[in-house]
Scaffold this active site. Structure first.
Site, PDB file in Angstrom:
ATOM      1  CB  ALA A 115     -43.607  16.545 -54.984  1.00  0.00           C
ATOM      2  N   GLY A 169     -47.406  17.019 -50.644  1.00  0.00           N
ATOM      3  CA  GLY A 169     -46.343  17.405 -49.607  1.00  0.00           C
ATOM      4  C   GLY A 169     -46.176  18.775 -49.429  1.00  0.00           C
ATOM      5  CG  ASP A 170     -46.366  22.756 -52.150  1.00  0.00           C
ATOM      6  OD1 ASP A 170     -45.252  23.543 -51.953  1.00  0.00           O
ATOM      7  OD2 ASP A 170     -47.363  23.421 -52.883  1.00  0.00           O
ATOM      8  CB  ALA A 171     -51.076  21.030 -49.528  1.00  0.00           C
TER       9      ALA A 171
END
Length: 147
Positions: free
Chosen positions: A30, A33-35
């Site tokens: 996550a 994935g956030d980036a």
């Protein structure tokens, strides 16, 4: 612009240094994935034209806040493969220990699952599928960014 970055970014890390993406914790998935999602959204907004940074930031937050990501995963859940659904659920069920003050716990967990899925696809170098899901995520959004 985004596609070139995604295709080239993983070359920064030596192949031997990357373990199988399924061996990373869901919160690490996550995290990356956030980036990836943030970069995708920012790239999409900048491609629409020059704008004041404050306005770009306000538009970006409409896409990246937990509620928006939760809505997105509900929207695209039916097109996920079994493996992708398992990765999403691992991320959703991970205990992060914190919840942002502006997010509902369920929305935050679904957003974490969505980000874990994106992180997994990025680390697995499944760039075509990553782009498909990101494009689906923002498809049919209004000019205010709402689904």
């Amino acid at each position: 612009m985004f596609n070139e970055f995604i295709n080239n970014a993983s070359s920064i890390i030596n192949e031997e240094q990357i373990i199988n993406p399924s061996q990373y914790s869901p919160l690490v998935l996550a995290y990356i994935g956030d980036a990836v999602y943030e970069l995708y959204i920012r790239t999409m907004l900048v491609k629409k034209g020059n704008a004041p940074v404050h306005r770009l930031h306000k538009q970006a937050t409409l896409f990246v806040k937990a509620k928006a990501q939760s809505d997105i995963i509900h929207k695209i859940e039916t097109v996920l493969t079994e493996e992708e659904l398992l990765i999403f659920k691992r991320g959703r069920n991970a205990k992060s220990g914190t919840v942002p003050k502006n997010a509902d716990v369920n929305e935050y967990r679904h957003a974490t699952g969505f980000e874990a899925l994106l992180g997994y696809l990025y680390l697995a170098k499944n760039n075509q599928r990553l782009k498909e899901l990101l494009d689906l995520a923002v498809k049919d959004t209004g000019k205010d960014g709402c689904i």
